[in-house]
Scaffold this motif. Structure first.
Motif, PDB file in Angstrom:
ATOM      1  N   ASP A  79       4.117  -3.077  10.875  1.00 43.91           N
ATOM      2  CA  ASP A  79       3.378  -3.448   9.676  1.00 43.91           C
ATOM      3  C   ASP A  79       3.254  -2.256   8.725  1.00 43.91           C
ATOM      4  O   ASP A  79       3.400  -2.400   7.508  1.00 43.91           O
ATOM      5  CB  ASP A  79       2.000  -3.993  10.050  1.00 43.91           C
ATOM      6  CG  ASP A  79       1.298  -4.635   8.880  1.00 43.91           C
ATOM      7  OD1 ASP A  79       1.946  -5.430   8.163  1.00 43.91           O
ATOM      8  OD2 ASP A  79       0.101  -4.362   8.685  1.00 43.91           O
ATOM      9  N   ARG A  80       3.025  -1.073   9.269  1.00 44.02           N
ATOM     10  CA  ARG A  80       2.944   0.139   8.454  1.00 44.02           C
ATOM     11  C   ARG A  80       4.264   0.389   7.738  1.00 44.02           C
ATOM     12  O   ARG A  80       4.299   0.682   6.537  1.00 44.02           O
ATOM     13  CB  ARG A  80       2.589   1.339   9.335  1.00 44.02           C
ATOM     14  CG  ARG A  80       2.391   2.639   8.592  1.00 44.02           C
ATOM     15  CD  ARG A  80       2.240   3.816   9.538  1.00 44.02           C
ATOM     16  NE  ARG A  80       3.484   4.176  10.190  1.00 44.02           N
ATOM     17  CZ  ARG A  80       4.481   4.870   9.606  1.00 44.02           C
ATOM     18  NH1 ARG A  80       4.364   5.263   8.359  1.00 44.02           N
ATOM     19  NH2 ARG A  80       5.569   5.156  10.267  1.00 44.02           N
ATOM     20  N   VAL A  81       5.366   0.233   8.454  1.00 43.89           N
ATOM     21  CA  VAL A  81       6.685   0.472   7.856  1.00 43.89           C
ATOM     22  C   VAL A  81       7.006  -0.604   6.808  1.00 43.89           C
ATOM     23  O   VAL A  81       7.575  -0.296   5.753  1.00 43.89           O
ATOM     24  CB  VAL A  81       7.773   0.535   8.954  1.00 43.89           C
ATOM     25  CG1 VAL A  81       9.150   0.651   8.346  1.00 43.89           C
ATOM     26  CG2 VAL A  81       7.506   1.708   9.884  1.00 43.89           C
ATOM     27  N   PHE A  82       6.635  -1.865   7.073  1.00 45.55           N
ATOM     28  CA  PHE A  82       6.823  -2.921   6.070  1.00 45.55           C
ATOM     29  C   PHE A  82       6.125  -2.546   4.760  1.00 45.55           C
ATOM     30  O   PHE A  82       6.664  -2.734   3.680  1.00 45.55           O
ATOM     31  CB  PHE A  82       6.268  -4.261   6.555  1.00 45.55           C
ATOM     32  CG  PHE A  82       7.189  -5.046   7.462  1.00 45.55           C
ATOM     33  CD1 PHE A  82       8.551  -5.104   7.238  1.00 45.55           C
ATOM     34  CD2 PHE A  82       6.670  -5.759   8.526  1.00 45.55           C
ATOM     35  CE1 PHE A  82       9.391  -5.837   8.062  1.00 45.55           C
ATOM     36  CE2 PHE A  82       7.492  -6.500   9.356  1.00 45.55           C
ATOM     37  CZ  PHE A  82       8.861  -6.532   9.125  1.00 45.55           C
ATOM     38  N   LYS A  83       4.901  -2.039   4.863  1.00 49.35           N
ATOM     39  CA  LYS A  83       4.108  -1.753   3.670  1.00 49.35           C
ATOM     40  C   LYS A  83       4.660  -0.592   2.842  1.00 49.35           C
ATOM     41  O   LYS A  83       4.482  -0.561   1.636  1.00 49.35           O
ATOM     42  CB  LYS A  83       2.664  -1.463   4.067  1.00 49.35           C
ATOM     43  CG  LYS A  83       1.935  -2.709   4.518  1.00 49.35           C
ATOM     44  CD  LYS A  83       0.519  -2.411   4.927  1.00 49.35           C
ATOM     45  CE  LYS A  83      -0.165  -3.699   5.378  1.00 49.35           C
ATOM     46  NZ  LYS A  83      -1.519  -3.468   5.866  1.00 49.35           N
ATOM     47  N   ILE A  84       5.336   0.355   3.472  1.00 51.67           N
ATOM     48  CA  ILE A  84       5.840   1.513   2.724  1.00 51.67           C
ATOM     49  C   ILE A  84       7.312   1.388   2.346  1.00 51.67           C
ATOM     50  O   ILE A  84       7.849   2.276   1.684  1.00 51.67           O
ATOM     51  CB  ILE A  84       5.607   2.834   3.501  1.00 51.67           C
ATOM     52  CG1 ILE A  84       6.374   2.845   4.821  1.00 51.67           C
ATOM     53  CG2 ILE A  84       4.132   3.083   3.710  1.00 51.67           C
ATOM     54  CD1 ILE A  84       6.330   4.179   5.544  1.00 51.67           C
ATOM     55  N   THR A  85       7.966   0.299   2.736  1.00 50.95           N
ATOM     56  CA  THR A  85       9.381   0.114   2.446  1.00 50.95           C
ATOM     57  C   THR A  85       9.555  -0.625   1.119  1.00 50.95           C
ATOM     58  O   THR A  85       9.009  -1.712   0.935  1.00 50.95           O
ATOM     59  CB  THR A  85      10.070  -0.675   3.572  1.00 50.95           C
ATOM     60  OG1 THR A  85       9.900   0.023   4.808  1.00 50.95           O
ATOM     61  CG2 THR A  85      11.560  -0.838   3.290  1.00 50.95           C
ATOM     62  N   ASP A  86      10.312  -0.018   0.212  1.00 52.45           N
ATOM     63  CA  ASP A  86      10.625  -0.685  -1.052  1.00 52.45           C
ATOM     64  C   ASP A  86      11.525  -1.881  -0.771  1.00 52.45           C
ATOM     65  O   ASP A  86      12.431  -1.807   0.053  1.00 52.45           O
ATOM     66  CB  ASP A  86      11.346   0.265  -2.011  1.00 52.45           C
ATOM     67  CG  ASP A  86      10.435   1.353  -2.536  1.00 52.45           C
ATOM     68  OD1 ASP A  86       9.211   1.130  -2.558  1.00 52.45           O
ATOM     69  OD2 ASP A  86      10.958   2.418  -2.921  1.00 52.45           O
ATOM     70  N   GLY A  87      11.264  -2.984  -1.467  1.00 48.93           N
ATOM     71  CA  GLY A  87      12.095  -4.173  -1.310  1.00 48.93           C
ATOM     72  C   GLY A  87      11.500  -5.226  -0.407  1.00 48.93           C
ATOM     73  O   GLY A  87      12.019  -6.334  -0.340  1.00 48.93           O
ATOM     74  N   ILE A  88      10.421  -4.921   0.311  1.00 48.90           N
ATOM     75  CA  ILE A  88       9.761  -5.920   1.147  1.00 48.90           C
ATOM     76  C   ILE A  88       8.642  -6.554   0.312  1.00 48.90           C
ATOM     77  O   ILE A  88       7.722  -5.871  -0.119  1.00 48.90           O
ATOM     78  CB  ILE A  88       9.185  -5.299   2.442  1.00 48.90           C
ATOM     79  CG1 ILE A  88      10.295  -4.672   3.276  1.00 48.90           C
ATOM     80  CG2 ILE A  88       8.422  -6.347   3.250  1.00 48.90           C
ATOM     81  CD1 ILE A  88      11.361  -5.647   3.748  1.00 48.90           C
ATOM     82  N   LEU A  89       8.755  -7.862   0.085  1.00 49.88           N
ATOM     83  CA  LEU A  89       7.757  -8.564  -0.719  1.00 49.88           C
ATOM     84  C   LEU A  89       6.546  -8.968   0.107  1.00 49.88           C
ATOM     85  O   LEU A  89       5.408  -8.773  -0.310  1.00 49.88           O
ATOM     86  CB  LEU A  89       8.379  -9.806  -1.362  1.00 49.88           C
ATOM     87  CG  LEU A  89       9.576  -9.558  -2.279  1.00 49.88           C
ATOM     88  CD1 LEU A  89      10.134 -10.879  -2.780  1.00 49.88           C
ATOM     89  CD2 LEU A  89       9.183  -8.673  -3.433  1.00 49.88           C
TER      90      LEU A  89
END
Length: 98
Positions: A79-89
């Motif tokens: 979840d942390r990586v999802f939040k900091i990754t550009d392109g994940i809506l």
């Protein structure tokens, strides 16, 4: 007794502007990250679909559904990586009861 592993369903939406190579790279990135904590049962790329409501002025998104069995600390890290990754809506991680 603490659980050693748990089953999870993960759904995330990628911005289609990332292009085919960008989308494939993100799918592999999240699959690899999940595999470091356990095993991935399946990865289903649902493809481009219309969003229920606009997100950041976008009306379409690339949906990816993944099931896995991993250590209980994996959802917080993913979840942390999802939040900091550009392109994940958007993303959601759900624990599956056995």
């Amino acid at each position: 007794m603490a659980k050693l592993s748990a089953k999870y369903e993960i759904l995330y939406i990628i911005d289609p502007a990332q292009g085919e190579e960008g989308i494939a790279a993100l799918v592999e990135k999240f699959k690899g990250l999940t595999e470091t904590y356990g095993s991935v049962s399946s990865v289903e790329e649902w493809g481009n679909r219309r969003l229920a409501y606009p997100i950041n002025d976008l009306t379409d998104g690339y949906y990816v559904y993944m099931t896995c069995e991993t250590k209980p600390e994996m959802p917080a890290e993913l979840d942390r990586v999802f939040k900091i990754t550009d392109g994940i809506l958007r993303s959601i991680i759900v624990a599956v009861e056995e």
